[in-house]
Enzyme design. Structure first.
Site, short mmCIF file in Angstrom:
data_model
loop_
_atom_site.label_atom_id
_atom_site.label_comp_id
_atom_site.label_asym_id
_atom_site.label_seq_id
_atom_site.Cartn_x
_atom_site.Cartn_y
_atom_site.Cartn_z
CD GLU A 127 -8.53 -7.75 2.74
OE1 GLU A 127 -7.39 -8.22 2.80
OE2 GLU A 127 -8.89 -6.99 1.83
CG ASN B 214 -4.83 -7.57 -3.76
OD1 ASN B 214 -4.55 -7.28 -4.92
ND2 ASN B 214 -5.68 -6.85 -3.03
CD1 TRP B 215 0.90 -9.91 -5.75
CD2 TRP B 215 1.64 -9.83 -7.86
NE1 TRP B 215 1.60 -11.07 -6.00
CE2 TRP B 215 2.06 -11.05 -7.29
CE3 TRP B 215 1.99 -9.56 -9.19
CZ2 TRP B 215 2.81 -11.99 -8.00
CZ3 TRP B 215 2.73 -10.49 -9.89
CH2 TRP B 215 3.15 -11.70 -9.30
CE LYS B 216 -3.90 -4.05 -1.46
NZ LYS B 216 -4.13 -3.25 -0.29
CG HIS C 279 -9.62 -4.97 -1.96
ND1 HIS C 279 -9.22 -3.69 -1.67
CD2 HIS C 279 -8.75 -5.80 -1.32
CE1 HIS C 279 -8.14 -3.75 -0.89
NE2 HIS C 279 -7.83 -5.02 -0.67
CD GLU D 294 -6.63 -1.04 -1.66
OE1 GLU D 294 -6.31 -1.66 -2.68
OE2 GLU D 294 -6.01 -1.14 -0.58
CB SER E 132 -1.01 -4.61 8.32
OG SER E 132 -1.24 -3.35 7.73
N GLY F 100 -2.85 -1.76 4.59
CA GLY F 100 -1.76 -0.88 4.14
C GLY F 100 -1.30 0.12 5.19
P1 PGA Z 1 -2.07 -5.04 3.12
O1 PGA Z 1 -3.33 -5.21 2.14
O2 PGA Z 1 -1.55 -6.43 3.42
O3 PGA Z 1 -1.07 -4.22 2.34
O4 PGA Z 1 -2.55 -4.35 4.35
C1 PGA Z 1 -4.26 -6.23 2.36
C2 PGA Z 1 -5.34 -6.18 1.32
O5 PGA Z 1 -5.72 -5.09 0.87
O6 PGA Z 1 -5.84 -7.24 0.89
#
Ligand code: PGA
Length: 243
Positions: free
Chosen positions: A165, A8-10, A94, A96, A203, A171
């Site tokens: 998650e 997932n490149w966000k 997600h 976020e 992470s 992150g």
């Molecule tokens: P991260 O993000 O690997 O940077 O912790 C995971 C995610 O949000 O899917």
């Protein structure tokens, strides 16, 4: 089933950078066979990444979609458009989106229904915040998120890929231990009538992927930060259970 490794490149990588990343990844993973590899770039890169990965071993996914198929929803993207540019998968709920963009369980449920109706495979995220874990509420939070997400579509849950998650691990560099992840995966599995695929995210890095993937309960990884560098994502894709 083959393990799934999804990147997932966000909100990273404009189209030129996206193409460069995919080209390098393809070079580094030419020998990979028994993995399902999913790239989840931002909307603006979907078409060009879609063209590059067509007829390759990489699959395409999107980070979000609207629950309506079309209409007056300025700034939103229909799942049908995602299909048209080659997406097979879509991330829904997600953390976020839930905690930064204010997405509710009800919105997530509507998105899931539409994704299933139009033939996209949803990757449904669920996870507790740090204070919720500390207060012993992890299972209650996960139970609510999954139950509300699956309202009226419980019988189709096996078509959904679940991703545990924990918000505190996203992150932050703080990965859940295998034991913490396995406990929640088992809890989610216990809520489902038929077997489903459950990924871990938060992470995931080259340094911890082998340990996590040793667990039978963990059937793949949803990777954020470490999917932005071709070398680290390729190493994650090539995880080994033998080390
Ligand atoms: P991260 O993000 O690997 O940077 O912790 C995971 C995610 O949000 O899917």
């Amino acid at each position: 089933m083959e393990p799934i490794i999804a990147g997932n490149w966000k909100m990273n990588k404009e189209p030129g950078e996206s193409r460069a990343l995919v080209q390098k990844l393809m070079e580094l993973t030419g020998d990979v066979k028994d993995r399902i590899m999913i790239l989840i770039p931002p909307f603006t890169s979907l078409a060009s990444v879609g063209e590059l990965v067509r007829n390759s071993r990489f699959k395409l996914g999107a980070q979000n979609m609207h629950w309506e198929r079309s209409g007056a929803y300025t700034g939103e993207i229909s799942g049908l458009f995602l299909k048209a540019v080659g997406c097979d998968y879509v991330v829904i709920g997600h953390s976020e989106r839930r905690h930064v963009m204010g997405e509710t369980d009800e919105m997530i449920n509507k998105k899931l229904k539409t994704a299933l109706e139009i033939g996209l495979i949803p990757i449904l995220c669920a996870g507790e915040k740090e204070e919720e874990r500390e207060a012993g509420k992890t299972e209650a939070v996960i139970e609510r998120q999954i139950k509300e997400a699956l309202k009226d579509i419980e019988n189709e849950a096996h078509k959904i890929i679940f991703a545990y998650e924990p918000v505190w691990a996203i992150g932050t560099g703080k990965t859940a231990t295998s034991q913490q992840a396995v406990e929640v995966h088992k809890f989610i599995r216990g809520m489902l009538k038929k077997p489903s695929t459950i990924l871990y995210g938060g992470s995931v890095k080259p340094e911890n992927v082998d340990t996590l993937m040793k667990e039978e309960e963990i059937q793949g990884a949803l990777v954020g930060g470490a999917s932005l560098k071709p070398e680290s994502f390729a190493r994650i894709i090539k995880f080994t259970k033998d080390s």
